[in-house]
Design a protein around this motif. Structure first.
Motif, mmCIF file in Angstrom:
data_model
loop_
_atom_site.group_PDB
_atom_site.id
_atom_site.type_symbol
_atom_site.label_atom_id
_atom_site.label_comp_id
_atom_site.label_asym_id
_atom_site.label_seq_id
_atom_site.Cartn_x
_atom_site.Cartn_y
_atom_site.Cartn_z
ATOM 1 N N SER A 1 -15.911 -26.428 -49.644
ATOM 2 C CA SER A 1 -15.372 -25.727 -48.476
ATOM 3 C C SER A 1 -15.969 -26.267 -47.186
ATOM 4 O O SER A 1 -15.274 -26.415 -46.172
ATOM 5 C CB SER A 1 -15.650 -24.226 -48.602
ATOM 6 N N THR A 2 -17.255 -26.558 -47.220
ATOM 7 C CA THR A 2 -17.923 -27.089 -46.036
ATOM 8 C C THR A 2 -17.306 -28.407 -45.600
ATOM 9 O O THR A 2 -16.998 -28.615 -44.417
ATOM 10 C CB THR A 2 -19.430 -27.294 -46.313
ATOM 11 N N LEU A 3 -17.097 -29.309 -46.563
ATOM 12 C CA LEU A 3 -16.561 -30.623 -46.228
ATOM 13 C C LEU A 3 -15.067 -30.569 -45.931
ATOM 14 O O LEU A 3 -14.534 -31.450 -45.251
ATOM 15 C CB LEU A 3 -16.847 -31.602 -47.372
ATOM 16 N N THR A 4 -14.393 -29.533 -46.428
ATOM 17 C CA THR A 4 -12.984 -29.344 -46.058
ATOM 18 C C THR A 4 -12.880 -28.900 -44.608
ATOM 19 O O THR A 4 -12.009 -29.359 -43.854
ATOM 20 C CB THR A 4 -12.323 -28.299 -46.977
ATOM 21 N N ALA A 5 -13.769 -28.011 -44.209
ATOM 22 C CA ALA A 5 -13.764 -27.520 -42.827
ATOM 23 C C ALA A 5 -14.268 -28.578 -41.850
ATOM 24 O O ALA A 5 -13.768 -28.676 -40.723
ATOM 25 C CB ALA A 5 -14.620 -26.263 -42.723
ATOM 26 N N VAL A 6 -15.273 -29.353 -42.292
ATOM 27 C CA VAL A 6 -15.848 -30.396 -41.433
ATOM 28 C C VAL A 6 -15.858 -31.711 -42.227
ATOM 29 O O VAL A 6 -16.837 -32.040 -42.897
ATOM 30 C CB VAL A 6 -17.288 -30.039 -40.989
ATOM 31 N N PRO A 7 -14.779 -32.472 -42.174
ATOM 32 C CA PRO A 7 -14.679 -33.688 -42.979
ATOM 33 C C PRO A 7 -15.701 -34.762 -42.586
ATOM 34 O O PRO A 7 -16.030 -35.625 -43.411
ATOM 35 C CB PRO A 7 -13.252 -34.178 -42.718
ATOM 36 N N ARG A 8 -16.179 -34.734 -41.360
ATOM 37 C CA ARG A 8 -17.139 -35.753 -40.915
ATOM 38 C C ARG A 8 -18.511 -35.413 -41.507
ATOM 39 O O ARG A 8 -19.245 -34.564 -40.999
ATOM 40 C CB ARG A 8 -17.195 -35.810 -39.395
ATOM 41 N N ARG A 9 -18.861 -36.089 -42.569
ATOM 42 C CA ARG A 9 -20.063 -35.740 -43.317
ATOM 43 C C ARG A 9 -21.339 -35.983 -42.529
ATOM 44 O O ARG A 9 -22.330 -35.276 -42.713
ATOM 45 C CB ARG A 9 -20.086 -36.510 -44.633
ATOM 46 N N GLY A 10 -21.317 -36.980 -41.669
ATOM 47 C CA GLY A 10 -22.496 -37.221 -40.839
ATOM 48 C C GLY A 10 -22.808 -36.028 -39.960
ATOM 49 O O GLY A 10 -23.974 -35.678 -39.754
ATOM 50 N N ARG A 11 -21.753 -35.379 -39.460
ATOM 51 C CA ARG A 11 -21.944 -34.188 -38.623
ATOM 52 C C ARG A 11 -22.521 -33.042 -39.441
ATOM 53 O O ARG A 11 -23.372 -32.291 -38.956
ATOM 54 C CB ARG A 11 -20.613 -33.787 -38.000
ATOM 55 N N VAL A 12 -22.064 -32.899 -40.685
ATOM 56 C CA VAL A 12 -22.575 -31.836 -41.552
ATOM 57 C C VAL A 12 -24.065 -32.021 -41.798
ATOM 58 O O VAL A 12 -24.865 -31.087 -41.655
ATOM 59 C CB VAL A 12 -21.807 -31.813 -42.898
ATOM 60 N N LEU A 13 -24.459 -33.229 -42.181
ATOM 61 C CA LEU A 13 -25.850 -33.486 -42.493
ATOM 62 C C LEU A 13 -26.731 -33.374 -41.251
ATOM 63 O O LEU A 13 -27.845 -32.851 -41.318
ATOM 64 C CB LEU A 13 -26.000 -34.872 -43.122
ATOM 65 N N THR A 14 -26.219 -33.843 -40.121
ATOM 66 C CA THR A 14 -26.980 -33.727 -38.865
ATOM 67 C C THR A 14 -27.187 -32.261 -38.496
ATOM 68 O O THR A 14 -28.280 -31.863 -38.075
ATOM 69 C CB THR A 14 -26.246 -34.448 -37.730
ATOM 70 N N ALA A 15 -26.142 -31.451 -38.652
ATOM 71 C CA ALA A 15 -26.254 -30.025 -38.337
ATOM 72 C C ALA A 15 -27.285 -29.352 -39.232
ATOM 73 O O ALA A 15 -28.093 -28.529 -38.764
ATOM 74 C CB ALA A 15 -24.902 -29.346 -38.486
ATOM 75 N N LYS A 16 -27.285 -29.706 -40.505
ATOM 76 C CA LYS A 16 -28.276 -29.130 -41.418
ATOM 77 C C LYS A 16 -29.688 -29.540 -41.015
ATOM 78 O O LYS A 16 -30.614 -28.725 -41.057
ATOM 79 C CB LYS A 16 -27.980 -29.564 -42.858
#
Length: 242
Positions: free
Chosen positions: A77-92
């Motif tokens: 669900s996280t990657l569906t909402a935010v497909p840009r994985r670099g942004r996900v990891l940076t946010a974490k």
């Protein structure tokens, strides 16, 4: 995660509790120490002994920040909402730093005060906040604990399994440093000097061992290791299926 609050509280309690226990024990032993041992007596490191356990708890927090999503499959669900994985990891990483940095600073500061009080009550030498090296150890120790949390995040991304990540972090942060003296000669010296958690831990010491890195170079080794692992985690996270 509810576990975040539990880990933060456990880290603060462990930092102060271990410092107090260690300070009381070391203080009781000081009177019977020979002169050679008194020369290497390090009240600063004794007061900040809780960092040894705190680096593990915050590393586990970093690992859980990503492995909990893999375990519950909410990562999809996280990657569906935010497909840009670099942004996900940076946010974490940013959110984790925002939690780990103040927690680390409070842990080292509270541990220092508890350890100092225990040493003082036992009649052993202690250091004050205004003494040389104290603020370096307290603030640098907080940075070291933050790096430990980011190390856990990188490990969680690379391993993905909560159980395997916990086992790996436990081994790398506690078991290897503890067993390093038992390794063959050159390997033992290398592990004591350059193993990242051991090298970074020099930031909370006052006594300078000529066989080990100085505080800031040691912390730089830890930081370099974290950067390398985060880059590897970023590249893996981008290419691997959820």
């Amino acid at each position: 995660m509810r576990a975040t609050l539990y880990v933060v509280v456990a880290t603060l309690v462990a930092g102060a509790g271990l410092a107090s226990l260690n300070g009381s024990s070391a203080g009781d032993e000081y009177a019977a120490m020979p002169a050679a041992d008194r020369f290497t007596f390090d009240p600063l490191a004794i007061s900040l002994k809780g960092v040894i356990l705190a680096r593990l708890t915050l590393a586990l927090l970093g690992g859980l920040a990503i492995t909990s999503e893999y375990g519950s499959r909410t990562i999809v669900s996280t990657l569906t909402a935010v497909p840009r994985r670099g942004r996900v990891l940076t946010a974490k990483a940013v959110v984790l730093t925002a939690i780990a940095l103040p927690t680390g600073m409070l842990t080292t500061f509270g541990g220092f005060l508890s350890g100092r009080a225990a040493l003082d009550s036992s009649g052993a030498p202690y250091v004050a906040l205004g003494d040389p090296g104290t603020w370096r150890a307290v603030l640098g120790g907080g940075l070291f604990l933050t790096l430990a949390a980011l190390l856990g995040l990188a490990a969680g991304v690379l391993i993905r399994s909560t159980t395997a990540t916990v086992t790996t972090l436990f081994a790398t942060t506690l078991i290897v440093p503890a067993l390093a003296p038992a390794l063959p000669g050159p390997l033992a010296s290398w592990a004591a000097k350059f193993w990242p958690p051991s090298a970074g831990g020099q930031i909370v010491t006052g006594y300078r061992d000529p066989g080990l890195l100085d505080p800031w170079p040691g912390l730089a080794v830890m930081a370099g290791c974290v950067v390398v692992l985060l880059v590897a985690a970023f590249l893996t996270f981008r290419r691997r299926d959820a």
